[in-house]
Design a protein around this motif. Structure first.
Motif, PDB file in Angstrom:
ATOM      1  N   VAL A 258       0.834  -1.203   0.000  1.00  0.00           N
ATOM      2  CA  VAL A 258       0.000   0.000   0.000  1.00  0.00           C
ATOM      3  C   VAL A 258       0.869   1.253   0.000  1.00  0.00           C
ATOM      4  N   GLU A 259       1.919   1.249   0.784  1.00  0.00           N
ATOM      5  CA  GLU A 259       2.784   2.425   0.850  1.00  0.00           C
ATOM      6  C   GLU A 259       3.536   2.647  -0.450  1.00  0.00           C
ATOM      7  N   SER A 260       3.794   1.576  -1.186  1.00  0.00           N
ATOM      8  CA  SER A 260       4.435   1.721  -2.487  1.00  0.00           C
ATOM      9  C   SER A 260       3.475   2.336  -3.501  1.00  0.00           C
ATOM     10  N   VAL A 261       2.210   1.903  -3.464  1.00  0.00           N
ATOM     11  CA  VAL A 261       1.212   2.433  -4.400  1.00  0.00           C
ATOM     12  C   VAL A 261       0.990   3.921  -4.175  1.00  0.00           C
ATOM     13  N   PHE A 262       0.943   4.331  -2.900  1.00  0.00           N
ATOM     14  CA  PHE A 262       0.622   5.718  -2.569  1.00  0.00           C
ATOM     15  C   PHE A 262       1.853   6.547  -2.189  1.00  0.00           C
ATOM     16  N   ALA A 263       3.046   5.989  -2.385  1.00  0.00           N
ATOM     17  CA  ALA A 263       4.301   6.715  -2.115  1.00  0.00           C
ATOM     18  C   ALA A 263       4.330   7.289  -0.708  1.00  0.00           C
TER      19      ALA A 263
END
Length: 321
Positions: A258-263
């Motif tokens: 999730v943190e990768s998708v939303f930076a």
């Protein structure tokens, strides 16, 4: 109860120690040399060996492990090979993003799943009860990164209501901007988590609805709502609490996606950076903190189950004698 707590704490410490050993040894079996990340392209063997000596990877693995354990005993997660900064403050700073994301998503998922799962069970023979079950099955099959990208496309790119990603540079100094940055990630995680939880809540509710004690309470004059509140709620919550603990733990561990998708600058992005740079202290620090959190969540869920269920307390008392 004290005896049980001591046993569970002992089990937690043993599990944490075993996880530390496995984590440390597995990292050392991965391909790649951390010294290569510290030297330029075309570095000589002497330069690479000097880098190994600087970060301590030239020492025997048992010696490296003992050194890491001695650091953990003092609360020190080590020093990054790449940045030469302590890992513990960096992990703590990243928790300012990961913990609110995980906690808010968990609470929202519970708010969605509990009434939806109950309704799917109570009205299982109606079209909307069947529809809720079908939607939950579909939600389980949806990858979290795909759902995140869909929400970004709709609410950020097309409608422009929310930011597509990122987090304020000053963190929670501006609560409004920080909250706005987490809205889409929280909804993404909550929707995926609630789809799984609806199934478990529905199953537990169906067991209660078909139980003899609920029928007996109704036969003695209790209304359905009163019978469910006094007799059904506690019994239905016992298996659900165990599932809630597992879902919360999996959400914390799955934050990297999730943190990768939303930076988002959370634990997940820190772990991804550490893996790309072969930065052992960073990887070990993030995974150790995550493992500790998972074990504590399991411990808390187990304790709550025994406080709620008299049968488990009776078993506990019987074992203590």
């Amino acid at each position: 109860m004290l005896s049980y707590l001591l046993r569970r704490l002992g089990f937690l410490l043993v599990s944490l120690a075993l996880a530390s050993v496995v984590l440390f040894l597995l990292l050392r079996t991965l391909p790649g040399d951390p010294a290569n990340a510290l030297t330029s392209v075309g570095a000589t063997p002497e330069q690479i060996e000097a880098a190994r000596q600087a970060i301590g990877t030239d020492k025997p693995v048992p010696e490296q492990f003992v050194h890491w354990l001695s650091q953990l005993a003092t609360g020190d997660l080590g020093t990054s090979f790449v940045s030469s900064l302590p890992v513990a403050p960096e992990v703590t700073a990243r928790l300012d993003v990961t913990l609110p994301l995980t906690g808010a998503a968990f609470l929202l998922a519970v708010v969605i799943a509990v009434p939806a799962g109950f309704l799917a069970a109570y009205r299982s023979r109606t079209w909307y009860g069947a529809a809720l079950s079908a939607v939950s099955q579909l939600g389980i099959a949806v990858p979290v990164f795909w759902l995140g990208m869909i929400l970004v496309a709709v609410f950020a790119l097309n409608l422009g209501w929310l930011p597509a990603g990122g987090f304020p540079q000053d963190g929670w100094a501006d609560p409004g901007a920080a909250f706005e940055a987490l809205v889409l990630p929280v909804i993404t995680v909550a929707l995926v988590m609630s789809a799984s939880l609806i199934r478990y809540v529905r199953s537990a509710t169906l067991d209660v609805l078909g139980s003899d004690y609920l029928r007996t309470a109704r036969a003695l004059g209790s209304s359905f709502g009163r019978a469910m509140w006094r007799h059904g709620l506690r019994n239905a919550s016992v298996p659900v609490i165990s599932v809630l603990g597992m879902e919360l733990a999996s959400t914390l561990l799955g934050a990297v996606v999730v943190e990768s998708v939303f930076a988002l600058p959370g634990l997940g992005s820190l772990l991804a950076t550490g893996i790309a740079q072969h930065d052992y202290p960073v990887i070990q620090g993030v995974l150790f903190v995550s493992t500790l959190a998972v074990l504590l969540i399991g411990f808390a869920a187990d304790l709550v189950q025994r406080l709620i269920d008299p049968r488990l307390r009776g078993r506990l008392s019987g074992g203590a004698r």
